[in-house]
Design a protein around this motif. Structure first.
Motif, PDB file in Angstrom:
ATOM      1  N   HIS A 183       0.858  -1.195   0.000  1.00 11.31           N
ATOM      2  CA  HIS A 183       0.000   0.000   0.000  1.00 11.31           C
ATOM      3  C   HIS A 183       0.894   1.246   0.000  1.00 11.31           C
ATOM      4  CE1 HIS A 183      -2.659   3.056   1.738  1.00 11.31           C
ATOM      5  NE2 HIS A 183      -3.670   2.296   1.372  1.00 11.31           N
ATOM      6  N   SER A 186       1.578   2.280   3.556  1.00 11.82           N
ATOM      7  CA  SER A 186       1.474   1.113   4.452  1.00 11.82           C
ATOM      8  C   SER A 186       2.169   1.380   5.783  1.00 11.82           C
ATOM      9  CB  SER A 186       2.070  -0.117   3.787  1.00 11.82           C
ATOM     10  OG  SER A 186       3.430   0.090   3.606  1.00 11.82           O
ATOM     11  N   LEU A 187       1.598   0.791   6.807  1.00 12.23           N
ATOM     12  CA  LEU A 187       2.132   0.944   8.158  1.00 12.23           C
ATOM     13  C   LEU A 187       3.230  -0.096   8.361  1.00 12.23           C
ATOM     14  CD1 LEU A 187       1.487   2.510  10.799  1.00 12.23           C
ATOM     15  CD2 LEU A 187      -0.024   0.631  11.428  1.00 12.23           C
ATOM     16  N   MET A 211     -10.281   1.162   7.992  1.00 13.09           N
ATOM     17  CA  MET A 211      -9.526   1.859   6.933  1.00 13.09           C
ATOM     18  C   MET A 211      -8.239   1.054   6.728  1.00 13.09           C
ATOM     19  SD  MET A 211     -10.327   5.801   8.036  1.00 13.09           S
ATOM     20  CE  MET A 211     -10.845   5.604   9.728  1.00 13.09           C
ATOM     21  N   CYS A 212      -8.421  -0.188   6.283  1.00 10.43           N
ATOM     22  CA  CYS A 212      -7.371  -1.206   6.439  1.00 10.43           C
ATOM     23  C   CYS A 212      -6.262  -1.135   5.396  1.00 10.43           C
ATOM     24  CB  CYS A 212      -7.988  -2.592   6.452  1.00 10.43           C
ATOM     25  SG  CYS A 212      -8.630  -3.102   4.845  1.00 10.43           S
ATOM     26  N   GLY A 214      -3.648  -2.019   2.975  1.00 10.92           N
ATOM     27  CA  GLY A 214      -3.130  -3.347   2.602  1.00 10.92           C
ATOM     28  C   GLY A 214      -3.290  -4.406   3.686  1.00 10.92           C
ATOM     29  N   THR A 216      -2.286  -4.526   6.978  1.00 12.69           N
ATOM     30  CA  THR A 216      -1.184  -4.824   7.915  1.00 12.69           C
ATOM     31  C   THR A 216      -1.676  -5.051   9.345  1.00 12.69           C
ATOM     32  OG1 THR A 216       0.005  -3.199   6.580  1.00 12.69           O
ATOM     33  CG2 THR A 216       1.183  -4.123   8.447  1.00 12.69           C
ATOM     34  N   ASP A 234     -12.046  -0.922   3.405  1.00 11.20           N
ATOM     35  CA  ASP A 234     -11.400   0.281   2.854  1.00 11.20           C
ATOM     36  C   ASP A 234     -12.327   0.843   1.790  1.00 11.20           C
ATOM     37  OD1 ASP A 234      -8.210   1.336   2.982  1.00 11.20           O
ATOM     38  OD2 ASP A 234      -9.387   2.030   1.257  1.00 11.20           O
ATOM     39  N   ILE A 235     -12.226   2.138   1.578  1.00  9.41           N
ATOM     40  CA  ILE A 235     -13.103   2.784   0.594  1.00  9.41           C
ATOM     41  C   ILE A 235     -12.616   2.507  -0.836  1.00  9.41           C
ATOM     42  CG2 ILE A 235     -11.946   5.060   0.430  1.00  9.41           C
ATOM     43  CD1 ILE A 235     -14.882   6.209   0.938  1.00  9.41           C
ATOM     44  N   PHE A 239      -7.353  -1.377  -2.873  1.00  8.38           N
ATOM     45  CA  PHE A 239      -6.661  -1.671  -1.613  1.00  8.38           C
ATOM     46  C   PHE A 239      -7.260  -2.914  -0.952  1.00  8.38           C
ATOM     47  CE2 PHE A 239      -5.542   3.124  -1.154  1.00  8.38           C
ATOM     48  CZ  PHE A 239      -4.567   2.980  -2.128  1.00  8.38           C
ATOM     49  N   ASP A 262     -17.345   2.566   3.625  1.00  3.24           N
ATOM     50  CA  ASP A 262     -16.994   3.922   4.060  1.00  3.24           C
ATOM     51  C   ASP A 262     -16.973   4.024   5.587  1.00  3.24           C
ATOM     52  OD1 ASP A 262     -16.782   6.619   4.513  1.00  3.24           O
ATOM     53  OD2 ASP A 262     -18.139   7.183   2.882  1.00  3.24           O
ATOM     54  N   ALA A 263     -15.827   4.373   6.122  1.00  2.00           N
ATOM     55  CA  ALA A 263     -15.655   4.464   7.581  1.00  2.00           C
ATOM     56  C   ALA A 263     -16.420   5.650   8.171  1.00  2.00           C
ATOM     57  CB  ALA A 263     -14.174   4.567   7.924  1.00  2.00           C
ATOM     58  N   ASP A 281      -5.491   2.901  11.200  1.00  2.00           N
ATOM     59  CA  ASP A 281      -4.449   3.845  10.789  1.00  2.00           C
ATOM     60  C   ASP A 281      -5.087   4.742   9.727  1.00  2.00           C
ATOM     61  OD1 ASP A 281      -2.056   4.907   9.705  1.00  2.00           O
ATOM     62  OD2 ASP A 281      -1.653   3.093   8.537  1.00  2.00           O
TER      63      ASP A 281
END
Ligand code: SAM
Length: 356
Positions: A183, A186-187, A211-212, A214, A216, A234-235, A239, A262-263, A281
């Protein structure tokens, strides 16, 4: 080598030293962890290690490198300090673990303001090792930076010089095998792992990352808690596809359910759910309009209240701590934990909130 090694230096994310120390202490019979030794953030020193299983240390998910410490000293900023580094290293009994046929590699790092580069450090350290081995055995050992038998680790952080043997292996430990899709924001998996730990999540719980990206956080949670059930959203459909690839590669697809959504409307997306934890994240807003960002945070925090169990927690990592804390206060969340970490040149904040 055994005679020389008493201490092991671990590298981690600055601000997560206690998480790493707790993980390491959990697997060590002997040895005591010292956080931020010599005032260095992002480092944990394991002192007086007598017996340890390296493979267990290498399996710790909150750490990045494992260095068998050979020595530390103070150094200056000017070019002449390179001579001091050379002389200091030349006194180390490298012959205890380098034969004339051992292929040597040196990796080096530098943080702070100095009149020399990390490459200069690597050069003088390498030269000191070579000169020492020639002195002892009369033969020059080969240098192989690509496939060394032994990797010497040298770093200067401010006025501290550290020398050791890097036992991490070919890649730093945050470089996880499951990362098939990368991503754009990415985190770092070490941070994602630590977020899950700090959230207080337990085995068997229902966890959501709305809001994930990739995936992680979901993967680190699934690996850490083998009986947790996870939902990710994720929107951006691309992703979600990428997260699916990663989840599959990590071997946890039986416990992770992914969807596009949608978050800002979690009550609609997860109507009737009661999550124990939300861990996420969210975007930091670097590429967003301030109003859009504020609305996203506001609606995400508000709609989370409708899908969290009573006493459930919401954990997030963000640079937007003021905005988050202001909204959390307005919505009645209790702030359970807040800390600052340093990643990718930015200070980010980990915040754990409890539903009122
Ligand atoms: C910082 S990234 C997450 C990266 C992820 N932690 C990883 O390691 O790959 C933030 C994500 O939030 C997603 N996002 C932004 N607005 C959203 C919304 N309203 N609903 C759901 N997801 C959203 C973005 O598409 C992006 O993937």
């Amino acid at each position: 080598m055994r005679k020389l090694i008493k201490d092991i230096l671990i590298t981690t994310i600055p601000g997560l030293e206690d998480v790493a120390a707790e993980d390491i202490q959990g697997i060590l019979k002997y040895g005591k962890c010292l956080l931020s030794p010599y005032g260095l953030r992002g480092r944990v020193l394991i002192r007086d290690v007598k017996e340890f299983d390296l493979s267990k240390i290498l399996n710790v998910k909150s750490i990045e490198r494992v260095i068998f410490l050979l020595g530390t000293t103070r150094v200056g900023k000017d070019k002449n300090s390179l001579r001091n580094i050379y002389e200091y290293c030349k006194e180390i009994a490298f012959e205890e673990f380098v034969t004339p046929h051992t292929r040597i590699g040196v990796v080096s790092q530098r943080e702070g303001e100095h009149e020399y580069t990390s490459l200069d450090i690597a050069k003088v350290v390498g030269q000191a090792v070579i000169d020492r081995i020639i002195e002892v055995y009369g033969i020059r050992p080969p240098v192989d930076l690509e496939y060394p038998d032994i990797t010497i680790y040298a770093e200067v952080i401010g006025d501290v010089f550290i020398i050791g043997i890097d036992r991490t292996g070919p890649k730093p430990l945050h470089d996880r095998e499951y990362r098939r899709f990368l991503h754009p924001s990415s985190l770092r998996p070490t941070i994602a792992y630590s977020l899950v730990k700090l959230s207080g999540a337990k085995n068997g719980e229902l966890i959501l990352d709305p809001m994930c990206g990739g995936g992680t956080i979901l993967i680190e949670a699934a690996l850490q808690l083998p009986r947790a059930k996870l939902y990710g959203m994720d929107i951006n459909p691309n992703f979600v596809k990428g997260a699916f690839m990663n989840v599959k590669a990590a071997g946890v697809s039986d416990r992770v359910i992914l969807k596009v959504g949608d978050a800002r409307n979690l009550d609609r997306e997860f109507h009737g759910f009661e999550f124990d934890r939300i861990i996420t994240d969210p975007p930091y807003g670097i590429r967003m309009r301030p109003r859009g960002l504020k609305r996203l945070y506001e609606r995400f925090l508000q709609s989370s209240l409708n899908i969290l169990k009573d006493d459930g927690t919401l954990t997030l990592i963000t640079i937007q701590s003021k905005l988050t804390l202001r909204l959390a206060k307005k919505l009645g969340y209790e702030v359970l934990h807040k800390r600052t970490i340093y990643q990718g040149g930015l200070y980010s904040h980990i915040i754990v909130l409890r539903k009122p």
